[in-house]
Design an enzyme around this catalytic site. Structure first.
Site, mmCIF file in Angstrom:
data_model
loop_
_atom_site.group_PDB
_atom_site.id
_atom_site.type_symbol
_atom_site.label_atom_id
_atom_site.label_comp_id
_atom_site.label_asym_id
_atom_site.label_seq_id
_atom_site.Cartn_x
_atom_site.Cartn_y
_atom_site.Cartn_z
ATOM 1 N N CYS A 232 -0.151 -8.859 0.963
ATOM 2 C CA CYS A 232 -0.290 -7.841 0.097
ATOM 3 C C CYS A 232 0.609 -6.592 0.209
ATOM 4 O O CYS A 232 1.901 -6.782 -0.211
ATOM 5 C CB CYS A 232 -1.855 -7.145 0.265
ATOM 6 S SG CYS A 232 -2.507 -6.458 -1.271
ATOM 7 N N HIS B 261 -5.140 -11.853 -0.177
ATOM 8 C CA HIS B 261 -5.504 -11.624 1.147
ATOM 9 C C HIS B 261 -5.970 -13.071 1.399
ATOM 10 O O HIS B 261 -7.238 -13.378 1.289
ATOM 11 C CB HIS B 261 -6.431 -10.737 1.081
ATOM 12 C CG HIS B 261 -5.877 -9.350 1.326
ATOM 13 N ND1 HIS B 261 -5.703 -8.632 2.229
ATOM 14 C CD2 HIS B 261 -5.586 -8.380 0.112
ATOM 15 C CE1 HIS B 261 -5.286 -7.445 1.848
ATOM 16 N NE2 HIS B 261 -5.509 -7.281 0.543
ATOM 17 N N GLU C 261 -6.534 -14.513 4.174
ATOM 18 C CA GLU C 261 -7.340 -14.297 5.404
ATOM 19 C C GLU C 261 -8.962 -14.437 4.940
ATOM 20 O O GLU C 261 -9.746 -15.011 5.707
ATOM 21 C CB GLU C 261 -7.054 -13.127 6.402
ATOM 22 C CG GLU C 261 -7.311 -11.900 5.634
ATOM 23 C CD GLU C 261 -6.089 -11.056 4.829
ATOM 24 O OE1 GLU C 261 -5.497 -12.186 4.303
ATOM 25 O OE2 GLU C 261 -6.235 -9.965 4.634
HETATM 26 N N1 GLN Z 1 -1.486 -0.260 -1.460
HETATM 27 C C1 GLN Z 1 -1.154 -1.740 -2.175
HETATM 28 C C2 GLN Z 1 -1.685 -1.857 -3.336
HETATM 29 O O1 GLN Z 1 -2.624 -1.210 -3.791
HETATM 30 C C3 GLN Z 1 -1.463 -2.818 -1.265
HETATM 31 C C4 GLN Z 1 -2.718 -3.146 -1.148
HETATM 32 C C5 GLN Z 1 -3.391 -4.099 -0.133
HETATM 33 O O2 GLN Z 1 -2.538 -4.350 0.824
HETATM 34 N N2 GLN Z 1 -4.483 -4.310 -0.098
HETATM 35 O O3 GLN Z 1 -1.291 -2.521 -4.308
#
Ligand code: GLN
Length: 566
Positions: free
Chosen positions: A381, A516, A518
């Site tokens: 992310c 994500h 994970e």
């Molecule tokens: N802050 C970034 C976004 O909102 C990444 C979010 C994250 O890593 N879950 O896109």
């Protein structure tokens, strides 16, 4: 068969590992072939965990249907090997919100709306609904907090009523307590458990069984004493003492007869459970063939639970590669030149998800070290976004490139707010959340890794973000050598082609994902990007050190200091 319920309460102190006990019982039932689901009750007034700080409450777990939940939901998913949903996490906030909405709609006619029965009925309805939606034969219900807390009273009253409604043979009350060991008197102390059971009894619940948490095994004599004073059958007092690995807990409870006991109490058939995956995992963890050292470059280093799923996914991938994964937490805010140089000495660098500008430049530079020094890199992310920013600045000739999250005036907004996020006002539940498909580019490393596990494109992973790679820069980035490895097949009203994953083709392993992965990783089905990352880390470790046997490896700390996000 009637739907059965196992209610788990906790006493003496919080953070007892009730979630692990609940999940382990679930694993014993799943190992017997039952359809099981689990409900976590969180007595706080927040509607969900999405607005809470991970470094205070631990990770915000995300379900397929886009709920932002307590991290116990993730533990249940991993132990029960099931996909849970929004209905599996019940909070005081949700219960009151819906009761008040109903009252405003006039659903209660002219009644006086009260905690009993209206709030307790709403709680019971939500527990039942979770069981129905999962078509579960057995529903585990864990009441968060500690008995005696004011805020958990309506939930305890609701679960007390359950036995009346569904019958004794369909309910089991299990209480988890702490048995401290006092070094001065060399004794396991039973009194806190006695008091805790008395408190539970004062709200009308006599526990059927106890799970005693302790550091070392509680002696037989103390167990008998607790059984006697708690009015619990001695055969129903179980001892979950600290295990070297949590995956050893199901087996520990099984050996003490937990499974048979639940079968007896809930009038279930006797079944010999299949617990091989747990046994095998513990065996690999205790005797790894190799070790890899991974640097996780995050922002906070104080809360081990802030990245629970991530650590589990790394562990799963380690087991799949017969490797122990030693994690070092690197605070990106404090990353100086020496720190950056040290990063090059790791077998892998992982930049996890995160929010806010603090520590961001350290993460960008960590991605640079990984790229330049050919260290396997996994960006999750935010970790993908910083890799894109770094590539834009260093390789694609876009100086000052950034995400508008960190620099609204950047000359090159290579990462920007998703169009539908522009109008969002509230903070709760407003990100791009839950499971979304990703089409993998043929020939990409990710496509091969998913295919290895028999998963074809599009693959589904869970999301929690507001920003994305700016489509206007994709051409310039790919022309400079960045490979788009996955795209969105098309979201309602938005067209297709949004960047979901990137790779660097001529690098041992450099992968970033907007999702994500994970959250979906399981012991039984490790996440493909994580498995590939650890495999590459193993290769690097072996190439550098000449297949050093695990026993001689320096024992880097396996536990994490934790990191968090703003
Ligand atoms: N802050 C970034 C976004 O909102 C990444 C979010 C994250 O890593 N879950 O896109």
């Amino acid at each position: 068969m009637d739907r059965k319920y196992i209610f788990v309460t906790g006493g003496v102190v919080s953070s007892l590992g009730k979630g692990i006990s609940t999940s382990s019982i679930g694993a014993l039932l799943r190992g017997r072939g039952y359809r099981v689901t689990a409900v976590k009750i969180d007595p706080y007034v927040n509607v969900d965990a999405g607005t809470m700080r991970p470094y205070e409450h631990g990770e915000v777990f995300v379900t397929d249907d886009g709920a932002e939940t307590d991290l116990d939901i993730g533990t249940y998913e991993r132990f029960l090997d099931v996909d849970l949903a929004r209905t599996n996490n019940v909070t005081t906030g949700q219960v009151y919100l819906s009761v008040i909405e109903k009252e405003r709609r006039g659903a209660y006619l002219s009644q006086t709306v009260q905690v009993i029965p209206h709030i307790t009925d709403e709680i019971k309805a939500r527990i039942e609904k979770a069981g129905e939606e999962a078509d579960a034969e057995i529903t585990l219900v864990e009441v968060g907090g500690t008995v005696g807390d004011i805020e958990s009273l309506p939930f305890l009253e609701a679960i007390r009523q359950f036995r009346f409604e569904v019958g004794r043979e369909n309910t089991l009350y299990l209480h988890v307590t702490l048995v401290p060991f006092l070094g001065t008197s060399e004794e396991h102390k039973t009194k806190p458990t006695q008091h805790s059971v008395a408190t539970l009894r004062s709200v009308g619940i006599q526990p059927d069984a106890l799970v005693l948490r302790s550091h070392t095994p509680v002696p037989e004599e103390a167990l008998r004493k607790i059984a006697l004073f708690s009015n619990v059958d001695p055969g129903a007092v179980f001892n979950a003492y600290d295990a070297d690995f949590v995956y050893a807990v199901p087996e520990m409870l099984e050996q003490q007869g937990m499974g048979r006991y639940v079968e007896k109490m809930l009038a279930l058939e006797k079944v010999t459970p299949e617990l091989r995956v747990w046994q095998e995992a513990v065996r690999v963890l205790r005797h790894p063939e190799r070790r890899v050292r991974i640097a996780v470059v995050g922002k906070y280093v104080a809360m081990p639970d802030a990245y629970l799923s991530l650590m589990e996914a790394l562990k799963h991938a380690g087991i799949a590669n017969r490797a122990a994964v030693d994690i070092d937490w690197v605070n990106s805010e404090e990353l100086d030149d020496a720190g950056l140089q040290a990063l090059a000495g790791y077998d892998g660098i992982l930049v996890p998800g995160g929010f806010g500008v603090r520590g961001i430049e350290g993460k960008v530079r960590a991605a640079q070290v990984a790229r330049e020094e050919r260290v396997p890199y996994l960006g999750i992310c935010l970790g993908m976004q910083v890799a894109v920013i770094e590539y834009a600045r260093s390789v694609a000739g876009l100086p000052g490139a950034n995400s508008t999250e960190f620099d609204p005036y950047t000359p090159h907004p290579v990462v920007g707010l998703m169009p539908e996020q522009l109008e969002v006002e509230g903070l709760g539940g407003t990100m791009r959340l839950g499971s979304w498909p990703m089409e993998l580019s043929p020939g990409s490393r990710l496509a091969a890794l998913y295919a290895e596990q028999g998963v074809g494109s599009p693959v589904y992973e869970r999301h929690r973000h507001r920003y994305e790679v700016n489509p206007e820069y994709v051409e310039r980035l790919t022309a400079a050598g960045l490979q788009v490895a996955g795209v969105t097949p098309g979201m309602a009203g938005r067209g297709s082609g949004l960047v979901e994953a990137i790779e660097l083709p001529d690098h041992p392993f450099f992968v970033g994902l907007q999702s994500h992965p994970e959250f979906r990783s399981r012991l039984m089905r490790p996440s493909p990007p994580f498995t590939g990352f650890i495999r590459a880390a193993v290769e690097r470790a072996e190439a550098r050190q000449g297949a050093r046997p695990a026993a001689e490896a320096p024992s880097a700390p396996a536990s994490a200091d934790g990191t968090g996000e703003a």
